[in-house]
Design a protein around this motif. Structure first.
Motif, short mmCIF file in Angstrom:
data_model
loop_
_atom_site.label_atom_id
_atom_site.label_comp_id
_atom_site.label_asym_id
_atom_site.label_seq_id
_atom_site.Cartn_x
_atom_site.Cartn_y
_atom_site.Cartn_z
N CYS A 703 0.82 -1.21 0.00
CA CYS A 703 0.00 0.00 0.00
C CYS A 703 0.86 1.27 0.00
N LYS A 704 0.24 2.35 -0.47
CA LYS A 704 0.93 3.63 -0.60
C LYS A 704 0.52 4.57 0.53
N SER A 705 1.45 5.38 0.98
CA SER A 705 1.19 6.32 2.08
C SER A 705 0.47 7.55 1.56
N ASP A 706 -0.10 8.33 2.49
CA ASP A 706 -0.79 9.57 2.13
C ASP A 706 0.13 10.48 1.32
N GLY A 707 -0.43 11.08 0.29
CA GLY A 707 0.34 11.96 -0.58
C GLY A 707 0.92 11.28 -1.79
N SER A 708 0.93 9.93 -1.82
CA SER A 708 1.44 9.20 -2.98
C SER A 708 0.40 9.19 -4.09
N SER A 709 0.84 9.11 -5.33
CA SER A 709 -0.09 9.03 -6.45
C SER A 709 -0.81 7.69 -6.41
N CYS A 710 -2.04 7.68 -6.93
CA CYS A 710 -2.85 6.46 -6.87
C CYS A 710 -3.85 6.45 -8.01
N LEU A 711 -4.45 5.30 -8.20
CA LEU A 711 -5.55 5.14 -9.14
C LEU A 711 -6.87 4.88 -8.42
N SER A 712 -6.79 4.24 -7.24
CA SER A 712 -7.99 3.93 -6.48
C SER A 712 -7.62 3.71 -5.03
N GLY A 713 -8.63 3.75 -4.16
CA GLY A 713 -8.39 3.72 -2.73
C GLY A 713 -7.78 2.44 -2.23
N ASP A 714 -7.99 1.31 -2.94
CA ASP A 714 -7.42 0.07 -2.45
C ASP A 714 -5.91 0.00 -2.64
N GLN A 715 -5.33 1.00 -3.28
CA GLN A 715 -3.88 1.10 -3.35
C GLN A 715 -3.30 1.82 -2.14
N CYS A 716 -4.16 2.48 -1.38
CA CYS A 716 -3.70 3.40 -0.33
C CYS A 716 -3.80 2.77 1.05
N CYS A 717 -2.80 3.03 1.88
CA CYS A 717 -2.78 2.47 3.23
C CYS A 717 -3.98 2.91 4.05
N ASN A 718 -4.43 4.14 3.83
CA ASN A 718 -5.57 4.65 4.60
C ASN A 718 -6.88 4.58 3.82
N GLY A 719 -6.86 4.01 2.61
CA GLY A 719 -8.10 3.60 1.96
C GLY A 719 -8.77 4.57 1.02
N TYR A 720 -8.22 5.78 0.82
CA TYR A 720 -8.91 6.75 -0.04
C TYR A 720 -7.95 7.34 -1.07
N CYS A 721 -8.46 7.56 -2.26
CA CYS A 721 -7.70 8.15 -3.36
C CYS A 721 -8.51 9.32 -3.87
N GLU A 722 -8.00 10.54 -3.70
CA GLU A 722 -8.79 11.75 -3.97
C GLU A 722 -8.02 12.75 -4.82
N PRO A 723 -8.75 13.60 -5.60
CA PRO A 723 -8.08 14.70 -6.32
C PRO A 723 -7.46 15.68 -5.33
N SER A 724 -6.29 16.22 -5.68
CA SER A 724 -5.66 17.19 -4.79
C SER A 724 -4.89 18.21 -5.61
N GLY A 725 -4.72 19.39 -5.04
CA GLY A 725 -3.94 20.43 -5.68
C GLY A 725 -4.62 21.03 -6.90
N ALA A 726 -3.96 22.02 -7.48
CA ALA A 726 -4.53 22.73 -8.63
C ALA A 726 -4.70 21.83 -9.83
N SER A 727 -3.88 20.79 -9.96
CA SER A 727 -3.96 19.91 -11.12
C SER A 727 -5.02 18.82 -10.98
N GLY A 728 -5.53 18.64 -9.78
CA GLY A 728 -6.51 17.58 -9.55
C GLY A 728 -5.90 16.20 -9.57
N ALA A 729 -4.59 16.09 -9.41
CA ALA A 729 -3.93 14.78 -9.44
C ALA A 729 -4.44 13.91 -8.30
N LEU A 730 -4.62 12.64 -8.57
CA LEU A 730 -5.14 11.72 -7.56
C LEU A 730 -4.02 11.28 -6.62
N THR A 731 -4.28 11.43 -5.32
CA THR A 731 -3.30 11.05 -4.31
C THR A 731 -3.98 10.34 -3.15
N CYS A 732 -3.22 9.55 -2.42
CA CYS A 732 -3.74 8.83 -1.27
C CYS A 732 -3.99 9.79 -0.11
#
Length: 771
Positions: A703-732
């Motif tokens: 799993c990936k830590s918060d702030g890492s790039s992701c495609l979906s929440g099941d890749q993330c240690c804390n379970g969520y993958c959301e748009p962030s920043g001005a670019s809308g890039a998906l991060t954990c």
């Protein structure tokens, strides 16, 4: 396995030009055309109000449409988003206007949402994507990778494009051949034209490499092929014509197979899946026409379902004939060396990588493995001493091997990789296994667990007991019980398969618990083969026969074979192809002779009962659970030697391709136990094409830590993958911005999921199966 499907995190999420996905990609939008929202008589409007249709041609400039937002007739600074960011994107604003631009990589219905002053409206755009081509386009990297540069490329790694064959053909330049493809004059029935692979009705996930189309007919050769793909709604159509692959001029082989171009496959699978605008399943139809001697034959047709989810992750499997680690001698072919090793496939790769094992002698052999569901730990055995286990800690930074203090052959791996339960009932603490303890309540049931397996949540344990305790006639039973990691205890054992009264050969084993923890899939042995049942093991060699079945975790009343997965239709008739004439190839299979009169299958007539060792991806995705299993069935005309010829010491597996391979099948996530909820399987791309491959585990990557790039929440240690920043890039992240869970984000119940139609399966939101 992952999905890149998303629901909009909130009505105020900025979905910028790179595109954001706020609903099921390839599935349903939120549906409303005009929610008629107003406050105090103030009218919010978005124009144009009617559905817009954009016709897009692949590789050409895409048309656009401009939308305007007004509040009581005056321009309103709205926030804009779309639900299908894979089809097109908008400028997020805030702005009174936005421009919708198709990406040119998928077709379908897009719902645009505008929000201003707390009010929201939706509008719809139908993007119709079409394309055509004549011959391979090597300027597209994905297609260039489907063209072999030498004869050696044909059997290197996973084969051309990860699926074998001779790659993409060139342009069709002969006018008579072009006419034959466009206007065939024969159906091909008289020539017995038929598909060998893929199978009609297959369910494909997104993210898988393009399949190799393989056919059989009496001319046994062709001059050219026309491939057509279209979805149910007509929002995607494509056709391509291809001549003979160039490498055939060197190999002098027949033209009997051809891949779908990888870029086209990605467009097609992104455009199918979910439902059409009028609510029908959005399926994908294939048509193939062949030309020979100026005459066109066909088309022959198949229809497939595409799951609206993109699978990612890693498959770990064992090979007893790999060329990536040579630690045994005595092979018939090549340099007389072969190896036993554990290999890995990252989804999207075209060949496997060596994970465990090395060149040398049998001390470097690594097989008989088990893998934790989260992909963090793997345990395997040493070839020179099966009582010694090697443990592997898998991290993004690399893999670490260490000899375990206590051995465990085919242990049950706790989902988080912290524990391994040996078949002797000892619970080992990983990664070192230097702490071992008995599991309370287990000894009373049995002291030999067979091939145990934890469920993906860790709350269930499945075993096939090998000796008596409280279970009578244990070897013909499969038992499921509750497991408490905190208490190191089991309770409430339930017999879920009982073959008492059946022939002694018939027995269950190699169980795996489905993601919802309500059912179990297992290897149902029908015939032990020449190895027999003397040592209690369940083999896949020397004539052993088995089918894949499933049952409820509640009782033994609902055992059903998964016929569609195994190779039978709804009426029980075998749909798998077999050889028109028996193979004359002679070999020895683990020391036993195979050939005419040996009693072994030499024409693949028993392929529907050569399916073994199922495992299940821990995360349901796209409405399906994904089962990986070993099979000796024909892989079209790529691998068609006798099914039990897989020992490199008994047959030249450099000149001949063994059929012992890994396959994947979808099972409806909301399927009813007691019925066949499976679908025809597909060949797992990127597995080593020259080797015998088995026991595949499709698991999550670390799993990936918060702030890492992701495609979906099941890749993330804390379970969520959301748009962030001005670019809308998906991060954990640890907090969903919408206070609900998107598809593949973590959940406790279905009520946590943003989409009310979603299910919560093994802690993640997933779509239901599209009927």
């Amino acid at each position: 396995m992952r999905s890149t499907s998303y629901l909009c995190s909130t009505l105020l999420v900025l979905c910028v030009a790179s595109g954001c996905n706020n609903a099921t990609i390839g599935g349903e939008s939120d549906g409303g055309l005009d929610e008629d929202m107003s406050q105090s008589g103030v009218l919010f409007d978005v124009s144009p109000a009617t559905q817009q249709t954009l016709s897009v041609t692949t590789g050409q400039q895409t048309p656009t449409v401009t939308y305007s937002a007004t509040l009581d007739g005056q321009p309103c600074s709205a926030v804009w988003s779309v639900d299908r960011g894979d089809i097109g994107y908008v400028n997020a604003g805030p702005s009174s206007t936005t421009l919708f631009s198709p990406r040119g990589s998928a077709g379908g219905l897009v719902t645009l949402r505008a929000t201003c002053s707390g009010q929201s409206l939706t509008r719809q755009i139908l993007v119709n994507l079409s394309g055509s081509q004549n011959g391979v386009n090597t300027s597209i990297p994905a297609e260039a990778n489907q063209v072999p540069k030498s004869v050696g490329d044909l059997t290197a790694g996973g084969g051309v494009g990860g699926v074998g064959g001779e790659g993409l053909g060139g342009a069709v330049t002969d006018p008579a051949t072009q006419t034959a493809l466009q206007s065939p004059t024969s159906t091909g029935a008289a020539q017995n034209l038929t598909f060998l692979y893929p199978y009609n009705g297959t369910v494909w996930p997104r993210g898988i490499l393009a399949p190799l189309l393989q056919w059989r007919w009496t001319p046994a050769d062709a001059d050219a092929i026309k491939i057509e793909l279209s979805n149910t709604s007509g929002s995607f159509t494509w056709s391509g014509t291809f001549g003979r692959p160039a490498i055939l001029a060197t190999t002098k082989g027949p033209f009997i197979r051809h891949p779908i171009p990888q870029d086209v496959w990605e467009m097609a699978t992104s455009s199918a899946g979910g439902r059409t605008p009028d609510g029908k399943p959005e399926r994908l139809t294939l048509k193939v026409t062949l030309a020979k001697g100026g005459v066109g034959y066909g088309p022959i047709t198949q229809t497939w379902t595409v799951a609206p989810a993109r699978l990612t992750g890693t498959i770990y499997y064992q090979s007893y004939g790999t060329l990536l680690a040579k630690n045994y001698g005595g092979a018939v072919g090549g340099d007389k060396m072969f190896g036993g090793a554990i290999l890995s496939i990252r989804v999207g790769d075209t060949g496997p990588k060596l994970l465990a094992g090395a060149n040398g002698n049998d001390a470097q052999c690594r097989t008989c493995h088990s893998v934790a569901a989260n992909g963090s730990q793997l345990v395997t055995q040493r070839g020179d001493n099966y009582g010694v286990s090697a443990g592997y800690t898998i991290k993004p930074s690399g893999v670490t091997e260490q000899t375990l203090a206590n051995g465990a052959t085919f242990p049950a791996m706790y989902p988080d990789g912290s524990l391994a339960l040996s078949p002797t009932g000892q619970l080992l603490t990983l990664p070192t296994a230097n702490m071992s303890q008995a599991v309370t309540g287990l000894a009373a049931i049995t002291s030999n667990l067979g091939t145990p397996a934890f469920g993906p949540s860790g709350s269930l344990l499945a075993i096939n007991p090998m000796n008596s305790g409280s279970i009578t006639n244990p070897t013909q039973k499969l038992v499921v019980m509750n497991f408490s990691a905190a208490n190191r205890a089991v309770s409430n054992p339930v017999v879920v398969v009982d073959d008492t009264g059946q022939p002694a050969d018939k027995r269950p084993g190699w169980a795996a618990v489905f993601p919802d923890s309500n059912s179990v899939i297992f290897h149902h042995q029908l015939k032990a083969g020449l190895d027999g049942n003397g040592d209690g093991a369940m083999y896949t060699r020397k004539g052993a026969q088995a089918e894949i079945a499933w049952t409820s975790v509640a009782d033994a009343k609902s055992v059903v074979a998964l016929n569609q997965l195994n190779g039978k239709d709804a009426a029980g008739n075998v749909y798998l192809p077999k050889l028109t004439t028996p193979s004359t190839l002679a070999c020895t299979a683990d020391g036993a002779p195979v050939g005419a009169g040996s009693g072994y299958d030499v024409d693949h007539s028993t392929d529907a009962v050569t399916n073994y060792e199922p495992t299940v991806n821990p995360v349901a995705s796209g409405g399906y659970a994904w089962v990986v299993f070993t099979s000796r069935r024909m892989y079209g005309n790529v691998a068609a030697i006798p099914p039990y010829c897989s020992d490199p010491r008994g047959v030249d597996l450099v000149q001949n391709i063994t059929t012992k391979k890994l396959w994947v099948a979808a099972v409806d996530v909301n399927g009813k136990v007691g019925t066949d909820a499976s679908h025809p399987a597909f060949y797992l791309p990127a597995q080593e094409i020259l080797a015998g491959n088995s026991r595949g585990f499709w698991v999550l990557d670390p799993c990936k830590s918060d702030g890492s790039s992701c495609l979906s929440g099941d890749q993330c240690c804390n379970g969520y993958c959301e748009p962030s920043g001005a670019s809308g890039a998906l991060t954990c992240t640890s907090t969903p911005s919408s206070q609900c869970a998107n598809v593949q984000d973590k959940c406790t119940t279905a009520a946590n999921c943003c989409d009310p139609t979603n299910l919560c399966v093994n802690g993640f939101c997933t779509q239901p199966t599209v009927g």
